[in-house]
Design a protein around this motif. Structure first.
Motif, mmCIF file in Angstrom:
data_model
loop_
_atom_site.group_PDB
_atom_site.id
_atom_site.type_symbol
_atom_site.label_atom_id
_atom_site.label_comp_id
_atom_site.label_asym_id
_atom_site.label_seq_id
_atom_site.Cartn_x
_atom_site.Cartn_y
_atom_site.Cartn_z
ATOM 1 N N MET A 79 -9.470 0.176 -0.787
ATOM 2 C CA MET A 79 -8.462 -0.878 -0.827
ATOM 3 C C MET A 79 -7.275 -0.482 0.020
ATOM 4 S SD MET A 79 -8.121 -1.742 -4.888
ATOM 5 C CE MET A 79 -9.434 -1.208 -5.976
ATOM 6 N N PRO A 80 -6.714 -1.424 0.795
ATOM 7 C CA PRO A 80 -5.430 -1.155 1.441
ATOM 8 C C PRO A 80 -4.325 -1.096 0.389
ATOM 9 C CG PRO A 80 -6.069 -3.438 1.782
ATOM 10 C CD PRO A 80 -7.232 -2.758 1.114
ATOM 11 N N LEU A 81 -3.183 -0.543 0.791
ATOM 12 C CA LEU A 81 -2.118 -0.236 -0.159
ATOM 13 C C LEU A 81 -1.728 -1.411 -1.043
ATOM 14 C CD1 LEU A 81 0.083 1.801 -1.116
ATOM 15 C CD2 LEU A 81 1.559 0.821 0.644
ATOM 16 N N MET A 82 -1.478 -2.574 -0.463
ATOM 17 C CA MET A 82 -0.949 -3.690 -1.249
ATOM 18 C C MET A 82 -1.963 -4.215 -2.263
ATOM 19 S SD MET A 82 2.190 -3.954 -0.256
ATOM 20 C CE MET A 82 2.964 -5.574 -0.405
ATOM 21 N N GLU A 83 -3.265 -4.031 -2.009
ATOM 22 C CA GLU A 83 -4.292 -4.378 -2.996
ATOM 23 C C GLU A 83 -4.482 -3.248 -3.999
ATOM 24 O OE1 GLU A 83 -7.994 -5.524 -1.227
ATOM 25 O OE2 GLU A 83 -7.025 -6.783 0.280
ATOM 26 N N TRP A 84 -4.279 -2.021 -3.537
ATOM 27 C CA TRP A 84 -4.495 -0.829 -4.362
ATOM 28 C C TRP A 84 -3.418 -0.681 -5.440
ATOM 29 C CZ3 TRP A 84 -1.201 3.443 -4.603
ATOM 30 C CH2 TRP A 84 -1.716 4.597 -5.197
ATOM 31 N N LEU A 85 -2.173 -1.017 -5.118
ATOM 32 C CA LEU A 85 -1.061 -0.779 -6.034
ATOM 33 C C LEU A 85 -1.219 -1.453 -7.402
ATOM 34 C CD1 LEU A 85 1.918 -0.811 -3.540
ATOM 35 C CD2 LEU A 85 1.397 1.039 -5.146
ATOM 36 N N PRO A 86 -1.657 -2.723 -7.494
ATOM 37 C CA PRO A 86 -1.826 -3.313 -8.833
ATOM 38 C C PRO A 86 -2.824 -2.551 -9.702
ATOM 39 C CG PRO A 86 -1.780 -5.028 -7.165
ATOM 40 C CD PRO A 86 -1.860 -3.726 -6.426
ATOM 41 N N TRP A 87 -3.858 -1.984 -9.083
ATOM 42 C CA TRP A 87 -4.813 -1.180 -9.847
ATOM 43 C C TRP A 87 -4.186 0.151 -10.249
ATOM 44 C CZ3 TRP A 87 -9.238 -3.093 -11.724
ATOM 45 C CH2 TRP A 87 -9.737 -4.269 -11.153
ATOM 46 N N TYR A 88 -3.424 0.734 -9.330
ATOM 47 C CA TYR A 88 -2.766 2.012 -9.623
ATOM 48 C C TYR A 88 -1.770 1.869 -10.771
ATOM 49 C CZ TYR A 88 0.307 6.065 -8.939
ATOM 50 O OH TYR A 88 1.063 7.195 -9.119
ATOM 51 N N GLN A 89 -1.105 0.715 -10.850
ATOM 52 C CA GLN A 89 -0.127 0.499 -11.919
ATOM 53 C C GLN A 89 -0.760 0.573 -13.311
ATOM 54 O OE1 GLN A 89 1.997 -3.149 -11.279
ATOM 55 N NE2 GLN A 89 2.798 -2.510 -9.298
ATOM 56 N N SER A 272 -3.366 10.441 3.002
ATOM 57 C CA SER A 272 -3.159 9.233 2.202
ATOM 58 C C SER A 272 -2.885 8.022 3.086
ATOM 59 C CB SER A 272 -2.003 9.443 1.228
ATOM 60 O OG SER A 272 -1.649 8.239 0.592
ATOM 61 N N ASN A 273 -2.049 8.194 4.096
ATOM 62 C CA ASN A 273 -1.729 7.075 4.988
ATOM 63 C C ASN A 273 -2.959 6.555 5.721
ATOM 64 O OD1 ASN A 273 1.506 8.495 5.984
ATOM 65 N ND2 ASN A 273 0.945 7.311 4.176
ATOM 66 N N ALA A 274 -3.881 7.454 6.052
ATOM 67 C CA ALA A 274 -5.128 7.029 6.690
ATOM 68 C C ALA A 274 -6.057 6.366 5.677
ATOM 69 C CB ALA A 274 -5.813 8.219 7.346
ATOM 70 N N LYS A 275 -6.170 6.949 4.497
ATOM 71 C CA LYS A 275 -7.102 6.451 3.490
ATOM 72 C C LYS A 275 -6.729 5.050 3.013
ATOM 73 C CE LYS A 275 -9.453 7.923 -0.718
ATOM 74 N NZ LYS A 275 -9.063 6.906 -1.709
ATOM 75 N N LEU A 276 -5.424 4.791 2.879
ATOM 76 C CA LEU A 276 -4.954 3.478 2.439
ATOM 77 C C LEU A 276 -4.665 2.540 3.607
ATOM 78 C CD1 LEU A 276 -2.600 4.572 -0.476
ATOM 79 C CD2 LEU A 276 -4.869 3.552 -0.661
ATOM 80 N N ALA A 277 -5.089 2.955 4.821
ATOM 81 C CA ALA A 277 -4.935 2.136 6.025
ATOM 82 C C ALA A 277 -3.484 1.772 6.282
ATOM 83 C CB ALA A 277 -5.796 0.869 5.939
ATOM 84 N N SER A 278 -2.578 2.706 5.988
ATOM 85 C CA SER A 278 -1.156 2.459 6.185
ATOM 86 C C SER A 278 -0.727 2.647 7.636
ATOM 87 C CB SER A 278 -0.329 3.379 5.281
ATOM 88 O OG SER A 278 -0.602 3.130 3.923
ATOM 89 N N GLY A 279 -1.422 3.514 8.352
ATOM 90 C CA GLY A 279 -1.073 3.747 9.749
ATOM 91 C C GLY A 279 -0.776 5.207 10.018
ATOM 92 N N ASN A 303 -5.542 10.309 -2.389
ATOM 93 C CA ASN A 303 -5.957 11.302 -1.406
ATOM 94 C C ASN A 303 -7.298 11.907 -1.797
ATOM 95 O OD1 ASN A 303 -6.326 13.901 -0.115
ATOM 96 N ND2 ASN A 303 -4.176 13.916 0.435
ATOM 97 N N ASN A 304 -7.529 12.023 -3.112
ATOM 98 C CA ASN A 304 -8.709 12.658 -3.693
ATOM 99 C C ASN A 304 -8.664 14.181 -3.610
ATOM 100 O OD1 ASN A 304 -9.434 9.894 -2.605
ATOM 101 N ND2 ASN A 304 -11.159 10.211 -3.967
ATOM 102 N N SER A 305 -7.629 14.722 -2.994
ATOM 103 C CA SER A 305 -7.538 16.165 -2.811
ATOM 104 C C SER A 305 -6.074 16.577 -2.818
ATOM 105 C CB SER A 305 -8.185 16.567 -1.482
ATOM 106 O OG SER A 305 -7.893 17.906 -1.159
ATOM 107 N N LEU A 306 -5.835 17.816 -3.243
ATOM 108 C CA LEU A 306 -4.497 18.392 -3.162
ATOM 109 C C LEU A 306 -4.497 19.587 -2.216
ATOM 110 C CD1 LEU A 306 -3.531 18.207 -6.932
ATOM 111 C CD2 LEU A 306 -2.663 16.786 -5.090
ATOM 112 N N ASN A 307 -5.396 19.571 -1.246
ATOM 113 C CA ASN A 307 -5.612 20.693 -0.349
ATOM 114 C C ASN A 307 -4.713 20.588 0.867
ATOM 115 O OD1 ASN A 307 -6.648 22.633 1.458
ATOM 116 N ND2 ASN A 307 -8.708 22.410 0.615
#
Length: 448
Positions: A79-89, A272-279, A303-307
């Protein structure tokens, strides 16, 4: 506190001269670095424990400038960020003190195991996060997820943030520090930002918030508030040397100049910016303008990782690919972003972030006798090892991690806690949290 010396290591100091000692010794006494130099020059004090580090590299502990503890790894995907955020909430609407504690314990363990010694964590119930950090020995900066606009009452409150400063700031020998945390312009009122600026001055604490993460978000902020994100934060008076902004992907030239002029720092989160297609953030321009830019993972939920090794490599590669320029963002610049720049962004560069006499012993020891680091060639310019620290090394190379001179990781294993019990508890709690989120999924709301 015990004294020890790490001997025969390839030492990358990341000091102002980027000094590399191909065969060096570092001495720690009472948690402070007291000597560093060539093996032949350093006199090891009598009775000092000596760690033979032949075949190892020693560098400052890595610093994660922006993270969100979570048990929701691999759940909100594609999901891109704006779609992802409601689920994250949903995670925050279902959050409890117990979930927060186990989220932090798991994430702090993963951070330590991958060579990170200091984390900026923006999360909930952060007194429990402080408990987790104290157990593991990690250095943390705690920024509560404050939101005070109507409908966002499932985040932290301004009062919680004030109480946390009084109860936990500068505790555990200064390893735990508290910041003013502000979620986003769509979540926080102008009063929240102005109060954060006031309390930052009053208590001498930092301010941490998100800014200009995605193009669509930037457009929505402008349409709703009449200003772009950075201008709105500037209007509220929170830019300055104590402020750290996460992301800043869509800053223009004037905004980068304003960040530099105010001494505001940026936490760059390339994965994270790449994964959420932020740029792709304009990091070379930021650095050229004199902005302090550190690296952040953004936490496992996006991110799925803290590396931080992954973060370093990707931070360089994404710029090379996007700009068609193989020379941009070289290894020495990236290593500084992950260490001393991160320390500077957190206001800790006088204490950590480089290996220098008088600084706290936050150390990372890497085993070089692995297939991924072979062959090794090191000289006073770093040799091929400098490049391989950024482009080849990973958590499998982590042989030792110290914070304040206390060893927390020994050959990949946690020293202060039972990592088996931490992981088992997180498995149970994580599935329970996911189920709690599913029961709320029909009530999710939009970001704005």
């Amino acid at each position: 506190m015990s004294s020890f010396a790490i001997r025969h290591a390839a030492i990358f100091t990341v000091d102002p001269r980027d000094r590399v000692v191909p065969a060096g010794t570092l001495v720690v006494q009472d948690g402070i670095i007291t000597q560093i130099g060539d093996d032949r020059e350093v006199n090891i004090p009598e009775g000092c424990e000596v760690i033979d580090a032949r075949g190892h590299a020693l560098l400052p502990g890595l610093i994660d400038c922006h993270s969100h503890s979570s048990l929701m790894r691999g759940v909100t995907e594609n999901m891109p960020l704006m779609e992802w955020l409601p689920w994250y909430q949903l995670e925050h609407r279902a959050m409890t003190e117990e979930f927060a504690y186990h989220s932090a314990r798991l994430c702090y363990l993963e951070a330590l195991q991958s060579g990170t010694t200091c984390v900026m964590d923006m999360f909930r119930f952060m007194d429990r996060c402080a408990d987790a950090a104290a157990e593991l020995g990690l250095r943390v900066q705690l920024a509560p997820y404050v939101a005070d606009k109507p409908g966002k009452d499932f985040f932290s409150t301004r009062e919680e943030n004030r109480r946390l400063i009084h109860s936990h700031h500068e505790t555990r020998n200064g390893r735990i520090r508290v910041w003013m945390g502000l979620e986003h312009l769509f979540y926080c009122t102008g009063d929240a930002y102005r109060e954060a600026a006031q309390l930052s001055r009053e208590y001498g604490v930092g301010i941490h918030t998100h800014c200009s993460e995605q193009k669509e978000e930037e457009q929505a902020v402008t349409a709703e508030l009449g200003r772009r994100s950075l201008a709105m934060l500037d209007h509220y008076g929170i830019l300055g040397e104590r402020t750290l902004l996460a992301h800043c992907v869509w800053l223009n030239d004037d905004e980068i100049a304003r960040v530099a002029d105010t001494g505001t720092s940026i936490a760059h989160c390339p994965v994270s910016n790449a994964k959420l297609a932020s740029g792709v953030a304009r990091v070379p321009e930021m650095l050229a303008a004199g902005v302090t830019v550190g690296l952040g993972t953004d936490g496992p939920v996006c991110n799925n990782s803290l590396n931080m090794f992954e973060e370093m490599k990707f931070a360089s590669l994404i710029q090379k690919a996007a700009r068609l320029d193989a020379t941009t963002m070289p290894a020495d610049q990236i290593l500084r972003m992950a260490t001393i720049n991160g320390a500077r962004a957190l206001g800790l560069d006088g204490e950590i972030g480089s290996l220098e006499v008088g600084k706290k012993a936050d150390l990372l020891l890497l085993n070089l006798s692995r297939a991924n680091m072979t062959p090794v060639s090191v000289n006073e310019e770093g040799g091929n090892l400098l490049w391989n620290l950024v482009f080849s090394a990973g958590s499998t190379n982590v042989a030792g991690v110290w914070v304040d001179g206390v060893r927390l990781i020994d050959n990949g294993e946690a020293v202060q806690v039972s990592q088996r019990s931490v992981i088992a508890a997180a498995q149970f709690q994580g599935l329970a949290l996911q189920e709690a989120c599913r029961t709320l999924s029909h009530t999710r709301t939009t970001m704005v």
